[in-house]
Design an enzyme around this catalytic site. Structure first.
Site, short mmCIF file in Angstrom:
data_model
loop_
_atom_site.label_atom_id
_atom_site.label_comp_id
_atom_site.label_asym_id
_atom_site.label_seq_id
_atom_site.Cartn_x
_atom_site.Cartn_y
_atom_site.Cartn_z
N TYR A 146 0.82 -1.21 0.00
CA TYR A 146 0.00 0.00 0.00
C TYR A 146 0.85 1.25 0.00
O TYR A 146 2.07 1.19 0.18
CB TYR A 146 -0.95 0.00 1.20
CG TYR A 146 -0.28 0.30 2.53
CD1 TYR A 146 0.56 -0.62 3.14
CD2 TYR A 146 -0.48 1.52 3.16
CE1 TYR A 146 1.18 -0.33 4.36
CE2 TYR A 146 0.13 1.82 4.38
CZ TYR A 146 0.95 0.89 4.97
OH TYR A 146 1.56 1.19 6.15
N ARG A 158 8.21 3.96 -4.73
CA ARG A 158 8.27 2.98 -3.63
C ARG A 158 7.24 1.87 -3.84
O ARG A 158 7.52 0.70 -3.55
CB ARG A 158 8.05 3.68 -2.29
CG ARG A 158 8.21 2.71 -1.11
CD ARG A 158 8.17 3.40 0.23
NE ARG A 158 6.90 4.03 0.47
CZ ARG A 158 6.64 4.85 1.48
NH1 ARG A 158 7.60 5.12 2.36
NH2 ARG A 158 5.46 5.39 1.64
N ARG A 188 -7.32 -20.69 -1.90
CA ARG A 188 -6.36 -20.47 -0.82
C ARG A 188 -5.21 -21.47 -0.93
O ARG A 188 -5.41 -22.68 -0.82
CB ARG A 188 -7.04 -20.58 0.54
CG ARG A 188 -6.10 -20.19 1.68
CD ARG A 188 -6.76 -20.23 3.05
NE ARG A 188 -5.82 -19.80 4.08
CZ ARG A 188 -4.90 -20.58 4.61
NH1 ARG A 188 -4.82 -21.83 4.24
NH2 ARG A 188 -4.06 -20.12 5.53
N LYS A 238 6.52 -2.09 1.84
CA LYS A 238 5.34 -1.48 2.50
C LYS A 238 4.15 -2.42 2.39
O LYS A 238 3.22 -2.21 1.61
CB LYS A 238 5.05 -0.11 1.88
CG LYS A 238 4.18 0.77 2.77
CD LYS A 238 4.30 2.21 2.40
CE LYS A 238 3.26 3.09 3.07
NZ LYS A 238 3.34 3.09 4.53
N GLU A 250 12.29 2.38 14.17
CA GLU A 250 11.44 3.48 13.71
C GLU A 250 10.19 3.51 14.57
O GLU A 250 10.01 2.68 15.47
CB GLU A 250 11.09 3.30 12.23
CG GLU A 250 10.41 1.99 11.91
CD GLU A 250 10.21 1.72 10.42
OE1 GLU A 250 10.11 2.68 9.64
OE2 GLU A 250 10.14 0.53 10.06
N LEU A 300 11.17 1.15 7.06
CA LEU A 300 10.53 1.59 5.82
C LEU A 300 11.29 2.81 5.30
O LEU A 300 11.67 3.69 6.09
CB LEU A 300 9.08 1.96 6.07
CG LEU A 300 8.35 2.29 4.77
CD1 LEU A 300 8.02 1.03 3.99
CD2 LEU A 300 7.10 3.09 5.02
N1 PMP Z 1 7.84 3.81 8.86
C1 PMP Z 1 6.71 3.09 8.90
C2 PMP Z 1 6.72 1.77 9.60
C3 PMP Z 1 5.52 3.58 8.32
O1 PMP Z 1 4.40 2.85 8.35
C4 PMP Z 1 5.54 4.85 7.70
C5 PMP Z 1 4.30 5.45 7.11
N2 PMP Z 1 3.75 4.72 6.10
C6 PMP Z 1 6.76 5.57 7.68
C7 PMP Z 1 7.88 5.01 8.26
C8 PMP Z 1 6.84 6.92 7.02
O2 PMP Z 1 6.84 6.81 5.63
P1 PMP Z 1 6.31 7.99 4.71
O3 PMP Z 1 7.14 9.19 5.07
O4 PMP Z 1 6.57 7.52 3.35
O5 PMP Z 1 4.87 8.18 5.04
#
Ligand code: PMP
Length: 284
Positions: free
Chosen positions: A33, A52, A100, A147, A180, A205
């Site tokens: 997503y 991305r 499935r 993601k 993070e 991410l």
């Molecule tokens: N880390 C994680 C785990 C996230 O879910 C997100 C938001 N989607 C981010 C960092 C920040 O990414 P972005 O700046 O692309 O929204």
């Protein structure tokens, strides 16, 4: 008023939108997503999000139902259909419906879903006050660079934060370093004024906002180091913040029991938020 959502080629009122119970996104979290923010009816950094998205799809050998250019035009149409002035677009691609089976289907027909959410992103009370975070172990899988829609652990960690009276959680790897936030990238500013955030790898991410803030910090002659940091270092930091598409640069004023700096949103953090928003508002 009901929103118009997009499902596999159709723009439908949200009550009419349906996905198969056999969809692999539902059964296996076999989907990826993106969340793109909207300011003044315009999408922020669509290109970064599309790149991305493409990377996430590639890492999972997942086909897209249409090209990035087509996806982008659907996103724009949906924002216009729903008259979104400020808010976000959520878009998800899954490997689609199939019997499935853990093996990927041979002839997948991917699902593409999008919806919008109107929301005041600029006047966010959290940005005025700053947020507090707790630290929790990072128990996610080890491909956090993808993601994927498998977000159960971040939900659990956010609930743990809520139970502890905090707004969010920063996650710690097995060596005790911050990876993070549950839905954002984590940053500190040292007493010497160096901005620190973890380097890119499969551990985090690759935030689109992180990248933009990194570039803006460089242009404004702030010094930036990409390296891991511990909660102990963060407790002693002058400032802390998180970045994400919908929160921009969000000050963090407390980490576990430690007030950061004087316990108020930091000055450099405020400046970074301002220059990021300025840049975003200039988006064509
Ligand atoms: N880390 C994680 C785990 C996230 O879910 C997100 C938001 N989607 C981010 C960092 C920040 O990414 P972005 O700046 O692309 O929204």
């Amino acid at each position: 008023m009901s929103r118009i959502v997009y499902v596999n080629g159709e723009y439908l009122p949200e009550e009419k939108a349906k996905i198969s119970v056999f969809d692999r996104g539902f059964l296996f979290s076999d989907g990826v997503y993106e969340v793109i923010s909207v300011l003044n009816g315009k999408l922020i950094d669509t290109r970064g999000h599309m790149l991305r998205l493409n990377r996430s799809l590639g890492e999972l050998d997942m086909a897209a139902p249409c090209s990035a250019v087509e996806i982008e035009s659907i996103v724009k149409k949906l924002v216009a259909e729903n008259s979104v002035e400020q808010g976000l677009v959520y878009l998800q691609i899954t490997r689609g419906a199939a019997d499935r089976d853990f093996f990927y289907p041979e002839n997948p027909s991917p699902t593409l879903v999008m919806f919008t959410q109107s929301k005041n992103l600029l006047d966010d009370p959290n940005a005025e006050q700053g947020i507090d975070v707790i630290t929790v172990p990072d128990l996610r899988w080890q491909r956090r660079d993808i993601k994927s829609v498998g977000l159960l652990y971040p939900c659990m960690a956010k609930m743990e934060a809520k139970m502890a009276g905090a707004k969010d959680a920063w996650m710690l790897d097995a060596d005790g370093y911050v990876t993070e936030g549950t839905s954002n990238n984590a940053w500190i500013i040292t007493q010497e004024g160096t901005i620190v955030t973890r380097q890119l790898s499969n551990d985090i991410l690759h935030g689109i906002t992180r990248k933009a803030v990194m570039a803006l910090a460089g242009e404004n002659d702030f010094s930036v180091e990409q390296r891991p940091f511990t909660p102990a270092e963060a407790y002693e930091a002058a400032e802390a913040f998180v970045t994400s598409a919908t929160t921009f640069v969000m000050p963090v004023v407390k980490i576990d029991a430690a007030a950061i700096g004087n316990g108020l949103p930091g000055e450099m953090t405020g400046k970074l938020r301002e220059i990021y928003i300025d840049m975003a508002l200039r988006t064509e």
